[in-house]
Design a protein around this motif. Structure first.
Motif, mmCIF file in Angstrom:
data_model
loop_
_atom_site.group_PDB
_atom_site.id
_atom_site.type_symbol
_atom_site.label_atom_id
_atom_site.label_comp_id
_atom_site.label_asym_id
_atom_site.label_seq_id
_atom_site.Cartn_x
_atom_site.Cartn_y
_atom_site.Cartn_z
ATOM 1 N N SER A 1 38.569 47.064 -0.391
ATOM 2 C CA SER A 1 38.760 48.402 0.152
ATOM 3 C C SER A 1 37.418 48.985 0.567
ATOM 4 O O SER A 1 36.369 48.603 0.026
ATOM 5 C CB SER A 1 39.414 49.324 -0.896
ATOM 6 O OG SER A 1 39.482 50.657 -0.428
ATOM 7 N N ARG B 1 36.989 52.098 0.027
ATOM 8 C CA ARG B 1 36.868 53.162 -0.952
ATOM 9 C C ARG B 1 36.218 52.616 -2.229
ATOM 10 O O ARG B 1 36.703 51.662 -2.823
ATOM 11 C CB ARG B 1 38.227 53.753 -1.295
ATOM 12 C CG ARG B 1 38.887 54.515 -0.162
ATOM 13 C CD ARG B 1 38.213 55.840 0.068
ATOM 14 N NE ARG B 1 38.931 56.638 1.053
ATOM 15 C CZ ARG B 1 38.431 57.712 1.628
ATOM 16 N NH1 ARG B 1 37.223 58.116 1.315
ATOM 17 N NH2 ARG B 1 39.124 58.387 2.517
ATOM 18 N N VAL C 1 38.548 52.341 -5.325
ATOM 19 C CA VAL C 1 39.430 51.177 -5.411
ATOM 20 C C VAL C 1 38.638 49.948 -5.845
ATOM 21 O O VAL C 1 39.085 49.170 -6.690
ATOM 22 C CB VAL C 1 40.127 50.925 -4.061
ATOM 23 C CG1 VAL C 1 41.036 49.698 -4.145
ATOM 24 C CG2 VAL C 1 40.938 52.146 -3.644
ATOM 25 N N MET D 1 44.131 59.670 -8.529
ATOM 26 C CA MET D 1 42.893 58.959 -8.822
ATOM 27 C C MET D 1 42.067 59.670 -9.882
ATOM 28 O O MET D 1 41.630 59.061 -10.853
ATOM 29 C CB MET D 1 42.072 58.778 -7.542
ATOM 30 C CG MET D 1 42.747 57.924 -6.488
ATOM 31 S SD MET D 1 41.636 57.416 -5.156
ATOM 32 C CE MET D 1 41.212 58.997 -4.422
ATOM 33 N N ASN E 1 45.334 58.756 -3.742
ATOM 34 C CA ASN E 1 45.336 57.716 -2.722
ATOM 35 C C ASN E 1 46.649 57.836 -1.964
ATOM 36 O O ASN E 1 47.720 57.530 -2.497
ATOM 37 C CB ASN E 1 45.209 56.334 -3.383
ATOM 38 C CG ASN E 1 45.072 55.210 -2.375
ATOM 39 O OD1 ASN E 1 45.377 55.366 -1.199
ATOM 40 N ND2 ASN E 1 44.636 54.059 -2.838
ATOM 41 N N ASP F 1 44.559 53.838 0.972
ATOM 42 C CA ASP F 1 43.158 54.215 0.732
ATOM 43 C C ASP F 1 42.740 55.412 1.584
ATOM 44 O O ASP F 1 41.587 55.518 2.011
ATOM 45 C CB ASP F 1 42.219 53.029 0.985
ATOM 46 C CG ASP F 1 42.532 51.848 0.079
ATOM 47 O OD1 ASP F 1 43.319 52.031 -0.860
ATOM 48 O OD2 ASP F 1 41.997 50.757 0.315
ATOM 49 N N LEU G 1 42.108 59.326 1.465
ATOM 50 C CA LEU G 1 41.837 60.329 0.447
ATOM 51 C C LEU G 1 42.736 61.549 0.631
ATOM 52 O O LEU G 1 42.888 62.062 1.735
ATOM 53 C CB LEU G 1 40.370 60.758 0.520
ATOM 54 C CG LEU G 1 39.897 61.780 -0.521
ATOM 55 C CD1 LEU G 1 39.963 61.172 -1.914
ATOM 56 C CD2 LEU G 1 38.478 62.243 -0.197
#
Length: 334
Positions: free
Chosen positions: A75, A77, A80, A167, A179, A184, A186
């Motif tokens: 990911s 992110r 993650v 999250m 998420n 992924d 935000l």
């Protein structure tokens, strides 16, 4: 690939069959050619995560190959990538980047597959919104908000709903991050969007309803696109907008002149909010205009009188479900 591949176009967050599956018919007899075609076409398929290493996620591909997803390909992110253990046992979408028939391994990318799905998701959602600049101080931000229908219910039927995984919770800002749709993306949700009622103890509420890794349904209220500056874009989310409308039929539940007992939740200048039994709304309770005792210099009537957590008798003054107004007047302490 021909008829050997069946790709579903529906993404489901909770790890059921997500994007599709490759039919096993005729594949094992010519697996290398199938892999080459998948790499060429950048085909998305689903695998189940079997293990996590320090720098990679491992999966099984058709029972013959070990698939390796490098950490950077899990990911974009950081959240993650830093919590890859949460992927164990989940079905995730991937694309194949390369394979080695000698040691029966292949390199996969979840990020590439999710990126394509993310773009499809945004292309579907954002046209439902209108594009406006947020403010002059953030000229590179674009804010997408819902197109309002004056005839629609102000709480419902207006906002698209999706699944999202919690999250984290920021107790200082009273916000959680999610998420969105498992893609992924935000999502940010303020405490005012948690519920219709006032959240007196956010930490306890989070523990009960929205602790990390909990999958919840959220409504997408707006989208902040900051791709110009390369900063994270995000949705503004709301759990409150997915709950039943507490204002419907309100006049049948409480009436003007009713004497009820409420528990003081939060004190404000000239009023306080009170919770009434299992009532889905908090009641705005005003202090009487004339105090029944002499005030000391500088003393604010009501602040001294009302204590958070105590019970008080109040009299319903205004009930208007159309304008969403519910008020009462303080009578006495229990």
């Amino acid at each position: 690939m021909g008829n050997n591949t069946d790709y579903l176009k529906k993404y489901i967050y909770d790890g059921e069959a997500i994007l599709g599956s490759i039919q096993t018919e005729e594949i094992h007899s010519n697996l290398e050619e199938v892999f080459k075609a998948m790499i060429k076409e950048k085909s998305v398929f689903v695998v189940k995560v079997s293990g996590v290493r320090k720098d990679a996620v491992t999966v099984n591909v058709h029972g013959e190959y070990m698939g390796i997803i490098p950490k950077a390909q899990v990911s974009h992110r950081m959240y993650v990538r830093n919590n890859m253990d949460e992927l164990i046992g989940q079905n995730i979408p991937v694309v194949m980047k390369s394979f080695n028939p000698n040691d029966k391994t292949c390199e996969l990318s979840r990020e590439f597959a999710v990126r394509n799905l993310r773009n499809e998701f945004l292309n579907e959602i954002l046209p439902q919104m209108k594009d406006i600049n947020l403010d002059d101080n953030e000229p590179n931000y674009k804010k997408y908000t819902q197109k309002f229908d004056e005839n629609s219910d102000p709480f419902y039927d207006k906002y698209p709903r999706v699944k999202a995984k919690v999250m984290s919770f920021d107790p200082e800002k009273n916000k959680i991050t999610v998420n969105v749709a498992g893609l992924d993306i935000l999502g940010v949700m303020d405490i005012s969007k948690f519920d219709h009622k006032y959240i007196y103890n956010p930490e306890r509420y989070i523990e009960k309803y929205m602790k990390p890794n909990t999958v919840i349904e959220v409504a997408l209220l707006a989208y902040y696109d900051n791709s110009v500056d390369g900063k994270p874009s995000n949705f503004v989310c709301s759990r409150r907008h997915t709950l039943s409308d507490p204002w419907k039929g309100l006049e049948k539940k409480v009436r003007r002149g009713d004497m009820i007992i409420v528990r003081a939740l939060e004190k404000k200048e000239g009023h306080f909010f009170g919770a009434y039994d299992n009532f889905p709304l908090d009641i705005k309770c005003y202090y009487p205009d004339t105090p029944d005792r002499q005030l000391k210099p500088g003393e604010i009537y009501g602040r001294r009188l009302v204590r958070t957590g105590n019970d008080y008798t109040v009299k319903i003054v205004t009930v208007n479900s159309n304008n969403r107004v519910l008020t009462a007047e303080y009578v006495r302490e229990i």
